[in-house]
Design an enzyme around this catalytic site. Sequence first.
Site, PDB file in Angstrom:
ATOM      1  N   LYS A  19     -14.579 -30.604 -13.392  1.00  0.00           N
ATOM      2  CA  LYS A  19     -15.884 -30.923 -13.973  1.00  0.00           C
ATOM      3  C   LYS A  19     -15.707 -31.822 -15.204  1.00  0.00           C
ATOM      4  O   LYS A  19     -16.358 -32.829 -15.356  1.00  0.00           O
ATOM      5  CB  LYS A  19     -16.602 -29.622 -14.325  1.00  0.00           C
ATOM      6  CG  LYS A  19     -17.970 -29.821 -14.915  1.00  0.00           C
ATOM      7  CD  LYS A  19     -18.657 -28.487 -15.175  1.00  0.00           C
ATOM      8  CE  LYS A  19     -19.899 -28.695 -16.022  1.00  0.00           C
ATOM      9  NZ  LYS A  19     -20.575 -27.459 -16.354  1.00  0.00           N
ATOM     10  N   LYS A  58      -5.817 -22.060 -24.836  1.00  0.00           N
ATOM     11  CA  LYS A  58      -5.594 -23.471 -24.453  1.00  0.00           C
ATOM     12  C   LYS A  58      -5.162 -24.277 -25.670  1.00  0.00           C
ATOM     13  O   LYS A  58      -4.219 -25.076 -25.604  1.00  0.00           O
ATOM     14  CB  LYS A  58      -6.911 -24.088 -23.954  1.00  0.00           C
ATOM     15  CG  LYS A  58      -7.263 -23.848 -22.519  1.00  0.00           C
ATOM     16  CD  LYS A  58      -8.359 -24.852 -22.145  1.00  0.00           C
ATOM     17  CE  LYS A  58      -9.330 -24.325 -21.146  1.00  0.00           C
ATOM     18  NZ  LYS A  58     -10.506 -25.163 -20.970  1.00  0.00           N
TER      19      LYS A  58
HETATM   20  O1  F6P Z   1     -11.293 -21.358 -17.259  1.00  0.00           O
HETATM   21  C1  F6P Z   1     -12.121 -22.159 -18.028  1.00  0.00           C
HETATM   22  C2  F6P Z   1     -12.798 -23.233 -17.234  1.00  0.00           C
HETATM   23  O2  F6P Z   1     -13.560 -23.990 -18.096  1.00  0.00           O
HETATM   24  C3  F6P Z   1     -13.641 -22.695 -16.092  1.00  0.00           C
HETATM   25  O3  F6P Z   1     -14.884 -22.274 -16.461  1.00  0.00           O
HETATM   26  C4  F6P Z   1     -13.615 -23.836 -15.153  1.00  0.00           C
HETATM   27  O4  F6P Z   1     -13.998 -23.410 -13.883  1.00  0.00           O
HETATM   28  C5  F6P Z   1     -12.172 -24.266 -15.237  1.00  0.00           C
HETATM   29  O5  F6P Z   1     -11.851 -24.090 -16.608  1.00  0.00           O
HETATM   30  C6  F6P Z   1     -11.856 -25.657 -14.759  1.00  0.00           C
HETATM   31  O6  F6P Z   1     -12.535 -26.636 -15.483  1.00  0.00           O
HETATM   32  P1  F6P Z   1     -12.687 -28.113 -14.967  1.00  0.00           P
HETATM   33  O7  F6P Z   1     -13.438 -28.091 -13.680  1.00  0.00           O
HETATM   34  O8  F6P Z   1     -13.423 -28.856 -16.035  1.00  0.00           O
HETATM   35  O9  F6P Z   1     -11.307 -28.695 -14.753  1.00  0.00           O
END
Ligand code: F6P
Length: 539
Positions: A209, A506
């Site tokens: 995302k 993180k």
């Molecule tokens: O684990 C934290 C998180 O933000 C989740 O909510 C999300 O699904 C995952 O990391 C992956 O995030 P991205 O799709 O932005 O890589």
Amino acid sequence: MALNSINPTQTKAWDKLKDHFEAIKDDHMKTWFEQNPGRADEFTIKWDDFYVDFSKNRMTSETMQLFKELAEEIKLKDAVSSYFEGDTINQTEGRAVMHTALRAPENSKILVDGVNVIPEIYKVKALMKNFSDAIINGTKKGFSNKAFTDVVNIGIGGSDLGPAMVVDSLAFYGNHLKPHFVSNVDGDHVNEVLKTLNPETTLFVIVSKTFTTQETLSNATTIRDWFLKHATQDDVAKHFVAVSTNTAKVEAFGIEASNIFPMWDWVGGRFSLWSAVGLSISLAVGHDNFESLLEGAHKMDTHFREEEFETNIPTVLAFLSIWYNNFFEAESEAIIPYTQYLNQFATYLQQAIMESNGKSIDRSGNEVGYDTGNLIWGEPGTNSQHAFFQLIHQGTKLIPADFIGFTKSLHGNKDHQDKLISNYFAQTEALLNGKTKDEVVAEGTAPEIIPFKVFAGNKPTNTLLINQLTPESLGKLIAMYEHKIFVQGVVWNIYSFDQFGVELGKQLATKILHEINTSSITKHDASTSNLLNHYLGNN
Ligand code: F6P
């Protein structure tokens, strides 16, 4: 409209629930079944192809009535409207929560910030369909003009768990494309997958995302480097596509704009499998099956939105879960599907449930003074019966469990199906009734062994009996848990749609990585310093 902030424990209904709990907490469900021949019918919801029997729970009609009063006091109905109508209910991130729009019919009108999002959703779904059709039927080919044989989803968290679980669950409906999932930043994970692949016939779907996630970008980079050992830069366009909100970063990574499937801010990662994040699903089982999954979810959305609390499956399940969590002080819930296809279902729900409701600050910014989020775990039956059921039957902890079963198997082997389903029925019956001392004695058990063979019973279960595992019924099942999560979050007065709790680790990992790369350990607690120095060979 924002969600209200009402402390559930300060409602009249909560006080009544406390008194009611004291009155019934030691009652045995067995007695209720004996006293009330209509109990099973009273606490069963029949809806579509779902038969949901929640009568084997330590609750009575009064419990349900009091939860209904609680729902009214905390204004659950208003919250449900805000959820479906695109209000900014993810207030801490300033976003609407609109995964339900992703499965709404094309003639719907759903506004987010005054804009109808449906046309955009359908545009992306058409892109997904055209793309997956062309890959499946072989009209889109790899750089050496061979049809694709393998698809690798590169993502983590919601960009991995949802698609991976659905692809696995719907393996029966799969086509010739072999799906793979690379998620962990562990290089051994990616290398184990790569060693099985032919670069000429493999498609890579990078799903992120934000397109800033360390794990996904590292894996995507490693895979692109591996690919470029066998092909040219120009070939990347044929083999790499991405799903993201962050087009600029995707393009900077080297993926062409025409190979980007967009998603939106108002889709939370752990609720995103219904968006283009589900591209691997569409590829693995065909786009029509992906659409059926969405249709099933939409049916559950309508049920949840319109049905009264007492016959509303996600709402009833949420009430029961709160009942055990906050009154019986149960810490965890088990998810036991009686189909091997749902092998990854509990893992998927761990993110959905624990990332959503693992919160300790209420919607007014104060610490909650009561328990929230449940621990979720589980494995398919019958395997789990031979693993952890001992503890559920005779341990000291109360573990409410959802038993998910299907009337018809997919391969139609009646002998196996009857054995499987007999176990499914037997376990909930055993958990309900247990086995008394008299029954153990009557079996001729040696006196000194008798106490070990007694089962107290009175262990709560929900039985979800569904006709068959299809894309549509799976869509309903996933959406059912999504709405259960929502109701629990509303009642607990927390924000279910942010995930700040994953950030701290993180940030520290980035700092530590820099220290490892530069071999310069800065100040940490003594334990972490020792460990880092040991890793670097300094002690
Ligand atoms: O684990 C934290 C998180 O933000 C989740 O909510 C999300 O699904 C995952 O990391 C992956 O995030 P991205 O799709 O932005 O890589």
